[in-house]
Design an enzyme around this catalytic site. Sequence first.
Site, short mmCIF file in Angstrom:
data_model
loop_
_atom_site.label_atom_id
_atom_site.label_comp_id
_atom_site.label_asym_id
_atom_site.label_seq_id
_atom_site.Cartn_x
_atom_site.Cartn_y
_atom_site.Cartn_z
N GLY A 852 0.80 -1.21 0.00
CA GLY A 852 0.00 0.00 0.00
C GLY A 852 0.83 1.26 0.00
O GLY A 852 0.53 2.22 -0.72
N SER A 1149 -7.95 5.45 2.72
CA SER A 1149 -6.53 5.10 2.72
C SER A 1149 -6.21 4.62 1.32
O SER A 1149 -6.41 3.45 0.98
CB SER A 1149 -6.25 4.02 3.76
N THR A 1150 -5.75 5.54 0.47
CA THR A 1150 -5.54 5.21 -0.95
C THR A 1150 -4.47 4.16 -1.15
O THR A 1150 -4.50 3.43 -2.14
CB THR A 1150 -5.17 6.48 -1.72
N CYS A 1151 -3.53 4.07 -0.23
CA CYS A 1151 -2.47 3.08 -0.42
C CYS A 1151 -3.01 1.67 -0.29
O CYS A 1151 -2.41 0.73 -0.79
CB CYS A 1151 -1.33 3.33 0.55
N TYR A 1152 -4.13 1.51 0.40
CA TYR A 1152 -4.74 0.19 0.56
C TYR A 1152 -6.10 0.10 -0.13
O TYR A 1152 -6.81 -0.89 0.06
CB TYR A 1152 -4.89 -0.14 2.05
#
Length: 1183
Positions: A852, A1149-1152
């Site tokens: 992520g 949470s854009t990374c996930y």
Amino acid sequence: MDDHRKHQVSLRGASAREITRDALLEKVSQERELRNYTRRATAAAIFIQRVWRRYNVIKMVAVQLQEEWETLVNHHSVVMTRTWISSSLLRPFLFFITYLSIRHQSISTRDVSCIRHCFKILLESINSTDSWMDGPKGPCAMTIIDLLLLRFLHKERIKQQRDSNMNFCSLATGTPEERRIWAYEAQKLISICLFILSECDTHSGGQDTVVLSSMAMRLIIVLTDTKGWKSITVDNFQDADRVVKNLVRFMGSRKGGLYPCIRKYFSKLDAPCSSLKNSVVQPDERFLITASAITLALRPFQTANLDFTEPGPLNVQYAAEQYCVHILTIPWLAQRLPAVLLPAMKHMSILSPCLQALLVMTDLEKENIKGDGRDASISDTSLFQGQFTQGLNHMLYVHVVNILAENLLDWLENVGWIRKDNQEIQENIETSANPIDLACSTDTTFGSMKMSYMDLFRPVCQQWHLMKLLTNMKNVAEIIKCNSSVPNNLEYTRKLELLDIAYLYSYMLRIFSVLNPAVGPLPVLNMLAFTPGFLVNLWEALESYIFPGDVKFSEDNDHCKSKICTNKNDGACEKKQKQTSKDGGNKWVTMLQKITGKSQMDVDLVSGQARTSQVKEDTFDVWDVEPLRCGPQGISKDISCLLHLFCATYSHLLLVLDDIEFYEKQVPFTLEQQRRIASMLNTLVYNGSSHGSGGEQNRPLMDAAVRCLHLLYERDCRHQFCPPGLWLSPARNNRPPIAEAARTHEVLSAKADDALTIPSMASVITTTHVFPFEERVQMFREFIKMDKFSRKMAGEVAGPGSRSIEVVIRRGHIVEDGFQQLNYLGSRLKSCIHVSFVSECGLPEAGLDYGGLFKEFLTDIAKAAFAPEYGLFSQTSTSDRLLIPNTAARFLENGTQMIEFLGKVVGKALYEGILLDYSFSHVFIQKLLGRYSFLDELSTLDLELYRNLMYVKNYDGDVKELSLDFTVTEESLGKRHIIELKPGGKDAIVTNENKLQYVHAMADYKLNRQMLPLSNAFYRGLTDLISPSWLKLFNASEFNQLLSGGNHDIDITDLRNNTRYTGGYTEGSRTVKLFWEWKLTTSIACHVIADFEPNERCMLLKFVTSCSRAPLLGFKHLQPTFTIHKVACDVPLWATIGGHDVERLPSASTCYNTLKLPTYKRPSTLRAKLLYAINSNAGFELS
């Protein structure tokens, strides 16, 4: 007796030492061979001694005869009668000249003097008396004066007969023995004269040699023309004429050697461009010898139709062959000869027998044609200077040139001159957007013999040549149509047809490609593409064969309906096509098992994937052209020739045909015809690649068809004129499974030449567009999967743990830190990379990277580096605002290296399946795909400049009024740079004659040259992770979709089916149901997400995943999986009843790819909070 003693014998008188029987036999055999060898050597030595003695004796006799002959000639006191000339003068002369000079192929100074004396005596003898050819004019009333005059004439004639004994040529009309001796001596004299001509060099030879050659030409002209004999009377005129014709027959035969000797002489002549200041020959002497040689060359044709008494009349076919092979194939023949003599050589009485003879030849003399670097074409510029010879039979001319060209190509192929590297020539053609004026400027020094084929074939490259052939074809057709009796005439039964002309220029394209590789067939293609009506005529001929019957196409919502006339063979064709499809599938399975090593069961398991379809099944049949379903092998040679010429010419025209002409004016073809052409080429190329093109003989056709097809497909990708079903139709039944196609493409792309030779395999590389876009994306993913597996097997994969690559990135310097730590890795970027962020305060951020954080890093670095403010990329001036490299980046510190690093960033995103919400300009992507950009693509880059160039192109007045030159001004970092579009561009004014060149030069600079260094840098970085062959599966717009996702909307059902829930949420949770669908009653439902506008759904997706577009193959390919996480926010029951709900905003949470959704109770609240959050363009900080 023991075995050893048993095989021994005693020799009589020998000592006690004995030898075996085998050794004795071998010794006897060796002695016998030695005696035989000695006998043969002795016989050979005796023979050599005899030959040498004979040679010495003959030489001594010849030298003695020469001395006696010189004494006789210099001190003669006898009367020189014809008998004396024949026996005392010529007989010894012919003997010693033959043995001392002719057989040694050299003439000494002494021999020159002897020959001059002999020729002088012969010429004086032949011109010794006057002719008395006049006699009584017929029965009339004669006076006494007339009778007296006749008696006087009779006495004078008797005296003349006594004087004719002094004329050597009078032997030709004497007794049979005298005639035989005269014929032999005359033939010997002709052979000597021709040898002298072949040794004559008017440029470097001595004056004595030139004078001797002049005398030899005078003598041979007199001997072969009765008009030069002064001893002919009315009575012996027919006998003399018959003897002369027999002499001409000998001279034109193989034994006479006339044409090889003339060729040697012509080849030594200087061209007018060469300086004559060093020549020892005066122009009049050179002209005399040259004119005499041409007269001798034409003399066999002049006597061809006359009767001969001796058996075997003059073979005019052999003379015509020799004339073409030895004379017309001399390089720069027109420049070597005086202009006043050329009309005689191209007279119809000469060319017509040559054309007819060559036309009926069954086996051309290839050895003669290919010798001494000669050119096989008779269409020399000497014969055609702007017009054809008056009265030329165009049909014979075209047929003969076709025969010569076909045999020349066969010979070139046999000796290995025709290679597969013709693709370089085609690349030169494709990269030359503007028509090229190929006025030849090569070195014409004949000493170096640097042949310029542009000069030799210049008529073929000129428009008048084609236009006159087309005009002749139409005129003959009209005459036949108007006059029904004309076809009975042999001249019109074999009329010139378009197919003959097509063969001519098809051969010329191939010849130019081989013999002139620097330029290729560009001169011919320039002429063909811009000849009015020629392409239309070719297409009409092809259309009548390929689309028989009344076939109409129309569009309805991008789908096509058709009405095709059926025939009786439809059932048989369908059965054959089904069998072909089945066989094609079997070939795929067999070949793929060999390549991948998989069993039949494995292939069956992988191939069970569902295919998508964009068009209805019945629309496929419209665009699958039945006559071409078997590829080039299923069509005749004539249709193959027409197709080759049409594809080569039209692909060249497409390079300069702008969109206004193509779409609005619809020239040279309407859009309906363009669709037919595209369907024809699509069917031909796919089936030719799948079923085998038939070998090298069909390679020129396939190369031209592939090039033309790609140009039409790229134009359709930029501005659609074909329905989607057209491109998919050929492979609807026999497309290979996706996994197998991917493996095949990967294996064969490394060896493209081998791929083209393997049936049913090359289509994966040549016609990737026959696969739907979704299937090509699956193939791309399969490539990456195979690459990861191979790296894992090779131990190159750095997975989680100690072998992973660790990077530390500062939030405020994300681009710089990423460049410094990742740019040097190269292909190691394919490994797993763990990112640790450092906040702007300098403190490490807590958290572990399981993919992520790296996605967040990749997204953030792209957002920062691709921003126009950063200076590496800028946006196009069009409404799309697409990204393109900033030309000023070259002047920035590490600018080019930073562009290369961004290529690696994009490559890593594609490799990992991470979507980046950015789109590049189509022109820039064309460079990444290795394709050349043309004029019309400028509209997608700079619409204003494109309109200005179109204004210049279509300007009706004098372009000089616009004050343009071949320069362009660039401004970067506050400085202005003037760049020349061509050498000397500052001084080159744009005129009406060169405005088309200016338009294309400007477009070429903006589209190709200006961004080439930066696009090459980006390409280097991209290909560190993505193989170039993978990229060639897509066009420019598809590449953007591959990078940034699908359409500007999302499939809610697909997203819901591929969503996971964490934090306590389940699919049955109240808030989750509100998110997807909430039923108020059995008949009323509220859809929060479904009621969003398409752009709002895209904003929601970007809020969660940082990309506004869905993955191309659906959300099951989104990594990490789309997640809805529960954020517990308890609200008292009385508050809910009173209308109050959770006030907390959703976050992400854009990374996930995680949406953190509070436990809302009301649909209205959920909708309002989501819209507020996604429009705030924030994530973690929302609360």
